[in-house]
Structure formats: structure tokens, C-alpha cells
Design a protein around this motif. Structure first.
Motif, PDB file in Angstrom:
ATOM      1  N   THR A  12      33.558  20.676  19.789  1.00 22.89           N
ATOM      2  CA  THR A  12      33.531  21.158  21.160  1.00 22.89           C
ATOM      3  C   THR A  12      32.107  21.540  21.553  1.00 22.89           C
ATOM      4  OG1 THR A  12      33.867  23.414  20.490  1.00 22.89           O
ATOM      5  CG2 THR A  12      35.822  22.086  20.826  1.00 22.89           C
ATOM      6  N   LEU A 169      41.968  29.844  35.598  1.00 16.94           N
ATOM      7  CA  LEU A 169      41.576  28.441  35.537  1.00 16.94           C
ATOM      8  C   LEU A 169      41.345  27.896  36.940  1.00 16.94           C
ATOM      9  CD1 LEU A 169      41.078  26.065  33.690  1.00 16.94           C
ATOM     10  CD2 LEU A 169      43.463  25.444  33.937  1.00 16.94           C
ATOM     11  N   THR A 341      33.213  29.625  32.228  1.00 14.65           N
ATOM     12  CA  THR A 341      33.588  28.450  31.447  1.00 14.65           C
ATOM     13  C   THR A 341      34.892  28.698  30.719  1.00 14.65           C
ATOM     14  OG1 THR A 341      32.135  29.189  29.678  1.00 14.65           O
ATOM     15  CG2 THR A 341      31.274  27.545  31.163  1.00 14.65           C
TER      16      THR A 341
ATOM     17  N   HIS B  37      42.650  13.043  26.248  1.00 15.35           N
ATOM     18  CA  HIS B  37      42.184  14.422  26.071  1.00 15.35           C
ATOM     19  C   HIS B  37      42.390  15.268  27.316  1.00 15.35           C
ATOM     20  CE1 HIS B  37      39.370  13.208  22.516  1.00 15.35           C
ATOM     21  NE2 HIS B  37      40.661  13.120  22.245  1.00 15.35           N
ATOM     22  N   PRO B  54      43.839  27.514  21.814  1.00 13.90           N
ATOM     23  CA  PRO B  54      43.714  26.069  22.018  1.00 13.90           C
ATOM     24  C   PRO B  54      43.824  25.234  20.746  1.00 13.90           C
ATOM     25  CG  PRO B  54      41.647  27.200  22.497  1.00 13.90           C
ATOM     26  CD  PRO B  54      42.678  28.256  22.307  1.00 13.90           C
TER      27      PRO B  54
ATOM     28  N   ARG C 131      37.566  19.763  32.630  1.00 19.60           N
ATOM     29  CA  ARG C 131      37.270  19.527  31.217  1.00 19.60           C
ATOM     30  C   ARG C 131      36.263  20.536  30.668  1.00 19.60           C
ATOM     31  NH1 ARG C 131      38.692  15.644  28.153  1.00 19.60           N
ATOM     32  NH2 ARG C 131      39.210  14.068  29.687  1.00 19.60           N
ATOM     33  N   CYS C 133      35.843  23.651  31.804  1.00 19.86           N
ATOM     34  CA  CYS C 133      36.182  25.072  31.887  1.00 19.86           C
ATOM     35  C   CYS C 133      37.606  25.394  31.452  1.00 19.86           C
ATOM     36  CB  CYS C 133      35.863  25.634  33.264  1.00 19.86           C
ATOM     37  SG  CYS C 133      36.809  24.949  34.593  1.00 19.86           S
ATOM     38  N   ASP C 134      38.291  24.459  30.847  1.00 23.04           N
ATOM     39  CA  ASP C 134      39.610  24.762  30.306  1.00 23.04           C
ATOM     40  C   ASP C 134      39.509  24.795  28.775  1.00 23.04           C
ATOM     41  OD1 ASP C 134      42.213  24.884  29.532  1.00 23.04           O
ATOM     42  OD2 ASP C 134      42.686  22.803  30.057  1.00 23.04           O
ATOM     43  N   PRO C 135      39.834  25.921  28.168  1.00 20.74           N
ATOM     44  CA  PRO C 135      39.680  26.035  26.708  1.00 20.74           C
ATOM     45  C   PRO C 135      40.403  24.926  25.951  1.00 20.74           C
ATOM     46  CG  PRO C 135      40.282  28.154  27.643  1.00 20.74           C
ATOM     47  CD  PRO C 135      40.335  27.167  28.760  1.00 20.74           C
ATOM     48  N   VAL C 136      41.576  24.536  26.431  1.00 22.31           N
ATOM     49  CA  VAL C 136      42.309  23.482  25.739  1.00 22.31           C
ATOM     50  C   VAL C 136      41.541  22.177  25.801  1.00 22.31           C
ATOM     51  CG1 VAL C 136      44.349  22.012  25.886  1.00 22.31           C
ATOM     52  CG2 VAL C 136      44.597  24.482  25.993  1.00 22.31           C
ATOM     53  N   MET C 137      41.074  21.819  26.973  1.00 21.09           N
ATOM     54  CA  MET C 137      40.358  20.556  27.096  1.00 21.09           C
ATOM     55  C   MET C 137      39.021  20.604  26.358  1.00 21.09           C
ATOM     56  SD  MET C 137      41.236  19.283  30.906  1.00 21.09           S
ATOM     57  CE  MET C 137      40.612  17.617  30.740  1.00 21.09           C
ATOM     58  N   ARG C 138      38.391  21.765  26.344  1.00 23.00           N
ATOM     59  CA  ARG C 138      37.139  21.884  25.587  1.00 23.00           C
ATOM     60  C   ARG C 138      37.391  21.678  24.103  1.00 23.00           C
ATOM     61  NH1 ARG C 138      32.888  25.387  28.320  1.00 23.00           N
ATOM     62  NH2 ARG C 138      32.070  25.519  26.236  1.00 23.00           N
ATOM     63  N   GLN C 139      38.540  22.174  23.641  1.00 25.48           N
ATOM     64  CA  GLN C 139      38.861  22.057  22.227  1.00 25.48           C
ATOM     65  C   GLN C 139      39.002  20.593  21.808  1.00 25.48           C
ATOM     66  OE1 GLN C 139      39.714  24.967  20.162  1.00 25.48           O
ATOM     67  NE2 GLN C 139      39.459  23.510  18.507  1.00 25.48           N
ATOM     68  N   ILE C 140      39.553  19.767  22.681  1.00 22.09           N
ATOM     69  CA  ILE C 140      39.860  18.407  22.252  1.00 22.09           C
ATOM     70  C   ILE C 140      38.888  17.365  22.799  1.00 22.09           C
ATOM     71  CG2 ILE C 140      42.319  18.816  21.820  1.00 22.09           C
ATOM     72  CD1 ILE C 140      42.961  17.855  24.550  1.00 22.09           C
ATOM     73  N   SER C 141      37.956  17.762  23.670  1.00 27.60           N
ATOM     74  CA  SER C 141      37.053  16.760  24.245  1.00 27.60           C
ATOM     75  C   SER C 141      35.919  16.427  23.289  1.00 27.60           C
ATOM     76  CB  SER C 141      36.464  17.267  25.560  1.00 27.60           C
ATOM     77  OG  SER C 141      37.478  17.482  26.492  1.00 27.60           O
TER      78      SER C 141
END
Ligand code: HEM
Ligand code: SF4
Ligand code: SF4
Lengths: 381, 431, 214
Positions: A12, A169, A341, B37, B54, C131, C133-141
Motif C-alpha cells: 500500500t 468516506l 486520506t 481492487h 482492511p 482509491r 482515501c478508502d482504507p480498504v482500497m488502499r490496502q488492496i491497490s
């Protein structure tokens, strides 16, 4: 949760890389805009696919140095044009805004020709672009100075490790959506305003024509989206941005930027000022922008001229404040960016910068990530 | 792949990787290549929803297998390798770090597939990925132990034939109906889960009553009575095959027409859907789920319900039976026959939440805390129904998990199996 | 040869060839890996499930709406906008006629083009800021996600910069990015534009066989 120390977290991006990345993208875009014009300056000619929509404007041949105008003799303009007699009294009444009627378009009488464009050009070139330019340079200089003196504002007591949810969000998405558009519009807008001074000496008129055309197209394209973004941002961030008495104290103490502690709620005076600044100027930009893009929306020819001046002025004022906002949101203050963020901020950051807000929300502090229950806090504001 | 066999640790990782690759079928490859993703799958997973962490994003749990695919198997990966654009070699340490994600935080419930715009079957891919973890022997101790028990004694809980016989005798006495064990040529063979035999033996009595009523010729085997399949949970093809083979052999030996899969989610999946693929052939008999059979009997009029339950009740959908087994209407039709106040919970049916204990999680004490947290999602669904008194579920594992969870919450709610509830409302014409 | 001639000529042919072969290779390569035939007794049709799932997953389920809202908005406006631009923008129709198919079709008027472009830009920006600013998307991007997005953005941006259609340099710049994008495509996650058929389809087939399509 036991998995915090995962070694694969490297997949990440951290916020530093992120901000660098963002900056990189835009720098890159600006760079290729310039590059594009440097590389292919001489290729700029009419498209082979179909003639340009406004071919008449673009068809000025290159290096066609304007012919020196022949002298008028005895009030007669040389050549065989219609109305070749210069009538001083006629042009004087035009200058005074004489009213006339025409058979099409409008039922009521209005000026048919007007000369305020001269004034407009004077104001734009002598006030907006000159003082605006100095404004941006000045603000940047002040910030640089501030950075040299004060440095990065650290979290004094260090990071606690516990975080409090700060922005939902939706708020984050709306913020960055607006920010991306604002930056795209700033770049293209600044090129349109200052480009001729900056670029023409560097890359020549033809190449600048390419850059300017590109900027204009993208400015017109993104503008309407920015209107939507501004309005959404108003509703999403309104809560908590009303001025209170503590804000006055905060302002009097200089926000604690030069030492000392200044109390604040969820948003401090500076942030509230920025919110209203961005919204009011954003609306000004939106309305004036609409008039500029669709001049037929407003009746008389005065409006687009005023809109043009308002648009430029508002844009410069907004960019000036935005430079400060971006500075304090990234380099200027440790721990701010992650609120926008990841959505949550360190407890100690909250205590030091937003003590009153912290006192209301410290119960929601948790480990490394916002838990399910804490979600409610963000919507409470 | 490069086979560096020098260090023993590398060997374990290598073994895992070759299993990952072996089980990366076209579908799996398509999943890995299509994932955009977007993170939508997280919104469906109770492990993420209850922790908001997450790392519990479903697709993230598959990372090691995905990396192996991208490094060794993906089309065009050889070109990418030229530019150094393939993931690094997987290490044993990495697999060990991942083990809690693979075993503790996934019930293989399949809910995430419904949220995924690409329709990615994460549950089944987790099942496949566990094969690699078994090969590298990075498996939670409890599951290993259950596997050992099942292979040695036939039951993951070491329930012996003697114990079964004792429970059957007790039930015969209770309901006054004789139950013939190991009956050759019976139409139906009933298999059970250890949980039912030891924890809810009333089920046996209930079945006896129902089958007597419907005039069904049935039996229980003392050689193959265990329906659950720990091989499916731990991710071991060999174990899963051995356990299925036992049931198949016995059913074919007794010459039954049907094997009745009991109220157990993964047991149904193991025998009905995965079994023939595990043993490499189709069966000489049919597998029918007890709910399917009961539904069939009531629609044919062979079973009649005399009374209705007045309590306010709801149905918990076992994932493997409903979402991944296709039996959505049947349990509802049956419940409507016997319930006055049957209320569906939010998301009932195909989008229902897992109880949090499926996929071997409830058998894995390492996962206890996480499981309890995931149960919050389930609890919320129950709390949303005003005046709820009873939860009905056709899965013995769901039932224990729900009972434990409710107890943690000091909830007065009761849980009951579906067949058991039906048996209480039978209209006994003959008696 | 001018730069425009280069990017519309040799470079374009190289790019479109790599694109076509790469996409086919990867798509067929996935199919070629093969999968076991399901030996369990079917309760429904696998092939019907394959087709049904492809369409079913176009529609998000309302129960997951909380997270999906931004994605539905961003996803649909971006993808629809892009497809409209791709196939109905006037210069594209002309290009397709001249360089690919040899025939064309009616193109969009300019105002419709602008609206489609704005929808596409709004969607793409929305998806991308989500992508970051969302923790989930940051985790998997990973980098591929960002490179793919930014390249697509640049293709669209340069395309719109060339809107005035009067300057060859801008058109050449657009074509340059198109070529880069085409070459990048088969190696990247952009392939999802094709592989979604397989991924949805295979799941549909697995469960269609079981009589249910999730
Ligand atoms: C890329 C540049 C930008 C960065 C790095 C940035 C960073 C931030 C950060 C870190 C915050 C949170 C401050 C806090 O925690 O209180 C914030 C808030 C905010 N930003 Fe930005 N921002 C940027 C551009 C913009 C632009 C262009 C606008 C407006 C058009 C904007 C409008 C706002 C608003 C309204 C808030 C809410 C707080 C308040 O009411 O003052 N930002 N920004
Ligand atoms: S299958 Fe169920 S438990 Fe596993 S990741 Fe998906 S939603 Fe979560
Ligand atoms: S929802 Fe599907 S496509 Fe999106 S991240 Fe999860 S698995 Fe990938």
C-alpha cells in the motif's frame, strides 16, 4: 488485532508517497503540456480531418506581421470599404453607450456596439494579472518564510497510536474530487491568464497558441464539474463550520502558529475561513464561469465583461488561500493529511489542534483503524 | 518455477506454491485477472464489517495464491518478468503470517461473491488456497487434530460406533419407534454429524417420527455415519476424498437409493457437490438433503402438519445449503407450514450473513475472538426483529455457533433445527 | 514523416497489434488453463448460469449499497461516458472509418460529446480519489491500479485538449498516449474489460450447475 505488523503492508501507499504521487501527476501534466508545445511547434496547422470549428479565428497565417495601417486622410479611411468615412461624433456616441434598436433578437432597445471591452482589457491586464501575479508570488514567499522560521509543526507529544475518526468516506471523496478539479482548473486557468507573459518569450507565439487552446478546452470541460463539486462540498462540510466566540480568541492568538495554545472545536478559525472562502469564491467562479461559457444566458454585453473580471479575481484569491491550505495540509503540519486520506487522526494531534472537539470525541479513540462503532462519530460532526 | 531445495523452509513454501498453482484453474485465473481492487467485497464480509480492519477485505486474504499465479502461471507473465514486474517469491514466513487470514477470517460463506462486480468466488478460492497451506503444513492445530480424529475414528470428535448405537437406542425408547441399523436394501441411508449425535440426539428421534409418518424405509450405518468432512474445511483433497469415499462405499454396499445429507452445511456441499469430483466418478445413488426430502414429502401430501407454532421465529440460512447449495425456497416453504409468525431477517435468503463459525472457524480455537466479533453482524440481524423468540436453522454447526454467541450476549433467544421443529408439529394419522 | 504521421502510422499499427495479440493471448491463455468438469449430478444448467451471471452482476444488490453507492455512480458514469466517447466521438468515427473498419456511423454532436466526456472524467476522478482515501482500497491497490488510471486519464485528457481539432500537435499527443495505453492494456488490470466475462461466467457456471446463480 494481531496482524498490524504485516510485512506485506508495503503493497500500500503511505500518505507521503501519495502526496508526492499526486504532485508528480500534476507536475507531469503541466510538463507535458509545455513539452508538447516545445516539440511540435511548427506542426501547428489545420487538422487534416476536418476544418476547425472556428477556422476564421485560427486561420491567421504564421509570421504574418500586420501591415502598417495606411494613414487616414481628411477623415477618409483608405481602401474601398463600406463606411470609409470616420465619423467622430458617431464613435463618440458609441463610447457613450448610445441606444438603438434592431429587427432581430431583442424586442427592447439596447446598445448595439460598445467599447467597454477596452476598459475590460485595461483592468484585466493592469490589475488582475499584475496584482494577482504578485499576490501568488507573495503568498508563496510568505509560506516559504514561515516554513523557514517555524518549520514543520510536529505533534508535540508524539503519536499516541490511537486514532479518532475525523472525516467520513463521503467527506474524503468529495474533498479530493473537488481538489483534483480545482488543481486542473488552476493550472489551465493560470496558463490562460499568465501564459502569454511566461510562455511566448520561451516557446513563441505559435506554440503558445497550442498550449492556450489546450488549456481553454480543458478549462471549459472541467469547469462545470467543479460547480457540482463546490455545491456538494458546501453541504458535506457545512456542519461545524459556523463561527463561534472561540474562533475570535483563536484568531487573536494567531492560531498558536507562533507559539502558545489556541483552543478550537472541530474546525479552527483558519479552517472555517477557508471553508467560507472556498465556498463563496467557488460560487462566484461558478456563476461567472457560466456566464463566460454561455454569454447568451445574460442579456447585455456588460455582464460577460464583469464576469470575466470577477472570474479572474476570484480565482486568484482562491488559489492564494489554497496554497496556504495545501501547505498546512501536507508539509506544514504533521498528522493532518491522514484525516483526509485514512479518515482518522492521531489522538494527540486532535488534543493539540482541536482540543474542544477532542474532548467530545476522545471516547471513540481506538487502535490503529476506525472500528464499526466509531463510524457514527464522523457523521455527528 | 525454480526449485531451490536447499533450505528446508524454502521447501515448505515451494510445496505451497506448487499446490497454489495446481489448484489455479481457469476460473481461479480469471478471478485473479479480473479483480479491479474495488474493495466492494469487504462490504459483504462480516469479518471486515465487524472490525473495519482492511486486512479482512476478502480478496486480500487470497494474496499469496494470487502472487504465485502472477509470478508463475499468468498468461504474459514471462514478458512481465523480463521487466521485473512479477511479484516476489513467497516465503514460509509470509505464509505463516497469512495463516490467520486464510483459516481464521474466512467462513467460505460466499457472501462476498454477491457484492463483487466481477462475481469472484472468493470462498471457493480460499478452499483451494488452503490446499497449499496443508502442503506446507501451516495449519491451525485444532483443525489438524480434527483431521487426525476423523481419519482414525471416522469422526472429528472421536464419536465411536458404540456411542452412536447408545444414542440410537435411547432415542428409540424416547419416541417408541424401532430404528434398524445397517439395514441392507433400505431406500434411504441417513448420515449425521458428530455434533448431532452427541449434542442434539433428538434429531434422530425426530427423523424416526417423520419417516414413520411418511412411510419411508431408512437406516443408519454403524460404519459410515459421519457426514461432516474436515478435509473440505482444512483444505486437503486427500482427506476429503477418503472421508467421502467411506460414505460412498457403505451406501453402495448397503445398496441404498438415496443418501440423506443431514442438517449440516458443509457436509451437504462435501457429499453432494464436491464428492463426485473428489472420488472422480458419479455415484450409484442420489444425495438428497433432508430439507429437500421433507419439502418433497409435504408437497406430495405424505406429511401433514397438524398445528402451528405461535412463537415469533426466524430462519437462519446456512451458507452452504442456501447461498451455495441452492435450497432457498424449501426451508421457507416448510417453515410457513408450521409457523404463525415467521419473520425474515434483513438480507434473508441468498444474502444472509454467515453465523461466523463455518469453514472450520468454529473448530479453530485460535479464531475464537475474531469469530465472536464477526457474530456481531448476526446478532444485529436478530436484534432488528422485534419480539423475536426462536431461531430455526437447518444446520447443526450453525446451531451451536448461534447458541454460543447468544449465550455470550446473555440473550434469551432459542435455536432449534428445522426437522426437529417439524417433528413437533406432525399430524400423526396412523397413531 | 511528421510526428503525427508516425503516431498515426507505424506506432499505431505496432500498438494495435500488441493490443490485439496480447488481449487474445491472455484471454485464451486463461481459458486454456482449463478446469475440471463437474461430475456431481446437475440441478441446473451451467451454461445458462454462465450467461446469467454475466448480466446479473451489472446490477448491484441494494443490501450492499453503503459502499457501492460511490462505485455505482463513478463506475457507471466513467464506463458509459468512455464507451460513448470511444465509439461515437466524431473524430473517432472518422478514424475508425479511415484506419480500421473502412466504414463509419453517425457521430455525436459536439454538445453530447462534451457531456459524455464530463461524465467520464467525473467518474474516473471519483473512482481514483476513492482509491486513495478508502482504507480498504488502499490496502488492496498496487501500482498497476494507479498507472492504469492515470494513463486512461491522460488519454482522455489529451483527447479533450485536442477538442478544437485545429492543432496537429495536440492530436499527435493524444495518439501517442493512445498507443502507450494500448500497449499497456494487455499486461495490466485494464484487462478486466474482457476478463469480467470469464470471472462472472465461471462463477455463474459453478452455481448454475447447483441450481442457483449468485
Ligand atoms: C491537493 C491539495 C489539498 C490538500 C493536500 C488538502 C488537504 C486537506 C486536509 C489535510 C484537510 C483536513 C484538515 C483537518 O483535518 O481539519 C482538508 C480539509 C478541507 N479542504 Fe483541503 N486540501 C487540498 C485542496 C483543497 C481544495 C482545492 C479545496 C477547495 C476547493 C479544499 C477544501 C477543503 C475543505 C472545505 C476542508 C474541510 C475543513 C474546513 O472546513 O476547512 N481542499 N484539506
Ligand atoms: S467467503 Fe464469507 S467469510 Fe470468506 S471472505 Fe467472503 S464474505 Fe468473508
Ligand atoms: S469486490 Fe471483487 S473485484 Fe472488487 S476487490 Fe473484491 S474481489 Fe476484487
Amino acid at each position: 488485532m494481531g496482524h498490524k505488523t504485516f510485512s506485506h503492508a508495503k503493497l500500500t501507499l503511505n500518505s507521503n508517497q501519495l502526496s508526492q504521487g499526486i504532485a508528480g501527476v500534476f507536475l507531469f501534466m503541466a510538463a507535458f503540456l509545455m513539452l508538447g508545445s516545445l516539440v511540435f511547434p511548427t506542426n501547428a496547422k489545420a487538422s487534416s480531418v476536418r476544418p476547425p470549428a472556428n477556422a476564421t479565428i485560427n486561420a491567421l497565417p504564421e509570421n504574418s506581421s500586420p501591415q502598417p495601417a495606411p494613414k487616414a486622410t481628411g477623415g477618409f479611411v483608405p481602401g474601398n470599404t463600406l463606411g470609409n468615412r470616420s465619423q467622430t461624433s458617431f464613435w463618440k456616441s458609441v463610447r457613450d453607450g448610445a441606444i438603438g434598436t434592431r429587427d432581430t433578437m431583442q424586442a427592447f432597445p439596447s446598445p448595439l456596439i460598445q467599447s467597454q471591452g477596452q476598459d475590460w482589457r485595461y483592468l484585466r491586464n493592469n490589475y488582475i494579472s499584475r496584482y494577482g501575479g504578485w499576490l501568488l508570488i507573495g503568498v508563496t514567499g510568505l509560506i516559504a518564510l514561515f516554513y523557514l522560521i517555524r518549520g514543520r509543526i510536529k505533534i508535540k507529544s508524539g503519536r499516541s497510536g490511537a486514532v479518532i475518526p475525523r472525516f467520513s468516506l463521503t467527506q474524503r471523496v468529495v474533498h479530493w474530487f473537488t481538489a483534483v478539479l480545482f488543481i486542473l482548473l488552476s493550472i489551465s486557468g493560470l496558463i490562460l491568464l499568465f501564459g502569454k507573459h511566461l510562455f511566448i518569450p520561451l516557446i513563441g507565439k505559435t506554440a503558445f497558441g497550442v498550449v492556450a487552446s489546450a488549456s481553454m478546452q480543458s478549462h471549459n470541460l472541467f469547469g462545470p464539474l467543479f460547480i457540482i463539486a463546490t455545491l456538494t462540498m458546501f453541504f458535506v462540510f457545512l456542519k461545524g463550520n459556523g463561527f463561534k466566540l472561540v474562533d475570535l480568541k483563536w484568531a487573536l492568538k494567531g492560531g498558536g502558529f507562533f507559539g502558545g495554545h489556541a483552543s478550537s472545536h472541530r474546525y479552527n478559525f483558519g479552517e472555517k475561513a477557508w471553508f467560507w472562502w472556498a465556498i463563496i469564491l467557488g460560487i462566484t467562479l461558478s456563476l461567472s464561469g457560466l456566464i463566460l461559457e454561455f454569454p447568451w444566458l445574460v442579456g447585455t454585453n456588460m455582464w460577460p465583461l464583469l464576469a470575466g473580471l470577477a472570474h479572474g479575481g476570484a480565482a486568484l484569491l482562491m488559489i492564494a488561500f489554497a496554497i496556504g491550505h495545501i501547505y498546512i495540509g501536507t508539509v506544514g503540519m504533521e498528522g493532518s493529511l491522514e484525516g483526509m486520506t485514512r479518515g482518522s487522526v492521531d489522538e494527540n494531534w486532535a488534543r493539540e489542534h482541536h482540543d474542544l472537539w477532542y474532548q467530545e470525541h476522545n471516547k471513540e479513540a481506538t487502535g490503529d483503524h476506525p472500528p464499526a462503532k466509531a463510524q457514527a462519530a464522523t457523521s455527528k460532526g | 518455477m525454480s526449485t531451490k531445495t536447499s533450505a528446508p523452509t524454502q521447501t515448505a513454501a515451494d510445496q505451497a506454491v506448487s499446490k497454489f498453482l495446481e489448484y489455479t484453474h481457469a476460473s481461479t485465473a480469471a478471478y485473479f485477472d479480473a479483480c479491479v481492487h474495488c474493495g466492494e467485497c469487504a462490504e459483504a464480509c462480516h469479518f471486515y464489517l465487524s472490525t473495519k480492519n482492511p486486512i479482512y477485505t476478502p480478496i486480500y486474504k487470497l494474496q499469496p495464491m494470487l502472487k504465485a499465479y502472477k509470478r508463475h502461471k499468468a498468461p504474459l507473465s514471462s514478458i512481465k518478468r523480463l521487466f521485473g514486474l512479477v511479484p516476489e517469491q513467497i516465503t514460509k514466513q509470509e505464509l505463516e503470517e497469512w495463516s490467520p487470514l486464510v483459516y481464521d477470517s474466512c467462513n467460505m460463506c460466499g457472501r462476498c461473491t454477491l457484492a463483487c462486480p466481477m462475481g469472484i468466488d472468493i470462498a471457493f478460492t480460499i478452499r483451494k488456497m488452503r490446499e497449499g497451506f496443508v502442503a506446507a503444513d501451516i495449519v491451525p492445530g485444532d483443525l489438524r487434530q480434527s483431521e487426525k480424529n476423523a481419519l482414525e475414528t471416522g469422526s472429528p470428535m472421536r464419536v465411536q460406533a458404540k456411542a452412536l448405537q447408545a444414542q440410537v437406542r435411547a432415542q428409540e425408547k424416547d419416541c417408541g419407534i424401532a430404528i434398524e441399523l445397517d439395514k441392507k436394501g433400505a431406500d434411504y441411508l441417513v448420515i449425521l454429524s458428530s455434533m448431532e449425535i452427541m449434542g442434539y440426539p433428538e434429531v434422530i428421534g425426530s427423523l424416526a417420527k417423520i419417516f414413520k409418518e411418511a412411510g419411508i424405509d431408512w437406516t443408519i450405518s454403524t460404519k459410515a455415519y459421519e457426514a461432516t468432512n474436515v478435509g473440505i474445511q482444512i483444505g486437503s483433497w486427500d482427506t476429503a476424498r477418503t472421508l467421502v469415499q467411506r460414505v460412498v462405499d457403505e451406501a453402495e454396499h448397503l445398496g441404498v437409493k438415496y443418501v440423506i445429507s443431514p442438517e449440516c452445511g458443509h457436509a451437504y456441499s462435501a457429499l453432494r457437490w464436491q464428492g463426485p469430483n473428489l472420488i472422480g466418478r458419479s455415484y450409484d445413488f442420489e444425495v438428497i438433503h433432508i430439507i429437500e426430502l421433507l419439502h418433497q414429502l409435504t408437497t406430495e401430501g405424505r406429511l401433514q402438519m397438524k398445528s402451528k407454532n405461535g412463537r415469533r421465529l426466524t430462519l437462519h440460512d446456512p451458507c452452504q445449503i442456501v447461498r451455495r447449495g441452492g435450497l432457498v425456497k424449501e426451508p421457507r416453504a416448510l417453515l410457513n407450514d408450521v409457523a404463525d409468525h415467521f419473520e425474515e431477517m434483513q438480507g434473508a435468503g441468498i444474502t444472509n450473513f454467515c453465523c461466523g463459525g463455518g469453514g472450520g472457524v468454529s473448530a479453530n480455537s485460535r479464531a475464537a475472538k475474531l469469530q465472536a466479533s464477526a457474530f456481531e453482524c448476526k446478532m444485529q440481524q436478530f436484534n432488528d426483529i422485534d419480539g423475536l423468540e426462536l431461531i430455526v436453522t437447518p444446520c447443526a454447526n450453525c446451531r451451536t455457533v448461534l447458541e454460543d454467541g447468544l449465550e455470550e450476549h446473555d440473550s434469551p433467544l432459542e435455536v432449534i433445527g428445522l426437522s426437529e421443529l417439524l417433528a413437533q408439529h406432525l399430524d400423526h394419522r396412523q397413531t | 514523416m511528421t510526428f503525427l504521421e508516425f503516431v498515426e502510422g507505424p506506432a499505431w499499427y505496432v500498438a494495435i497489434t500488441i493490443f490485439t495479440i496480447g488481449v487474445l493471448w491472455r484471454f485464451l491463455g486463461i481459458i486454456a488453463i482449463g478446469r475440471r468438469t463437474d461430475m456431481s449430478a446437475p440441478k441446473g444448467s451451467a451454461s445458462a448460469g454462465f450467461v446469467k451471471a454475466i448480466f446479473r452482476h451489472f446490477l448491484p444488490r441494494t443490501i450492499f449499497a453503503e459502499r457501492t453507492r460511490v462505485h455505482i455512480l463513478g463506475g457507471y458514469s466513467f464506463h458509459l461516458g468512455l464507451f460513448i466517447l470511444l465509439f461515437f466521438a466524431a473524430p473517432h468515427v472518422v478514424f475508425i472509418k479511415a484506419h480500421i473498419l473502412g466504414f463509419g456511423w453517425p457521430a455525436l454532436p459536439r454538445w453530447a460529446f462534451i457531456i459524455a466526456a464530463q461524465a467520464a472524467f467525473a467518474g474516473l476522478i471519483l473512482l481514483w480519489v476513492r482509491r486513495i482515501c478508502d482504507p480498504v482500497m488502499r490496502q488492496i491497490s498496487d501500482w498497476d491500479d494507479h498507472v492504469g488510471t492515470i494513463l486512461t486519464f491522460l488519454v482522455m485528457l489529451t483527447g479533450c485538449l485536442a477538442l478544437q481539432e485545429s492543432v496537429e500537435a495536440l492530436r499527435a499527443l493524444h495518439m501517442l498516449f493512445v498507443n502507450i495505453w494500448l500497449i499497456y492494456f494487455p499486461f495490466s488490470r485494464l484487462m478486466h474489460a474482457f476478463t469480467f466475462i470469464l470471472s462472472r461466467g465461471y462463477t455463474g457456471a459453478t452455481y448454475g450447475h447447483r441450481g442457483i446463480v449468485p
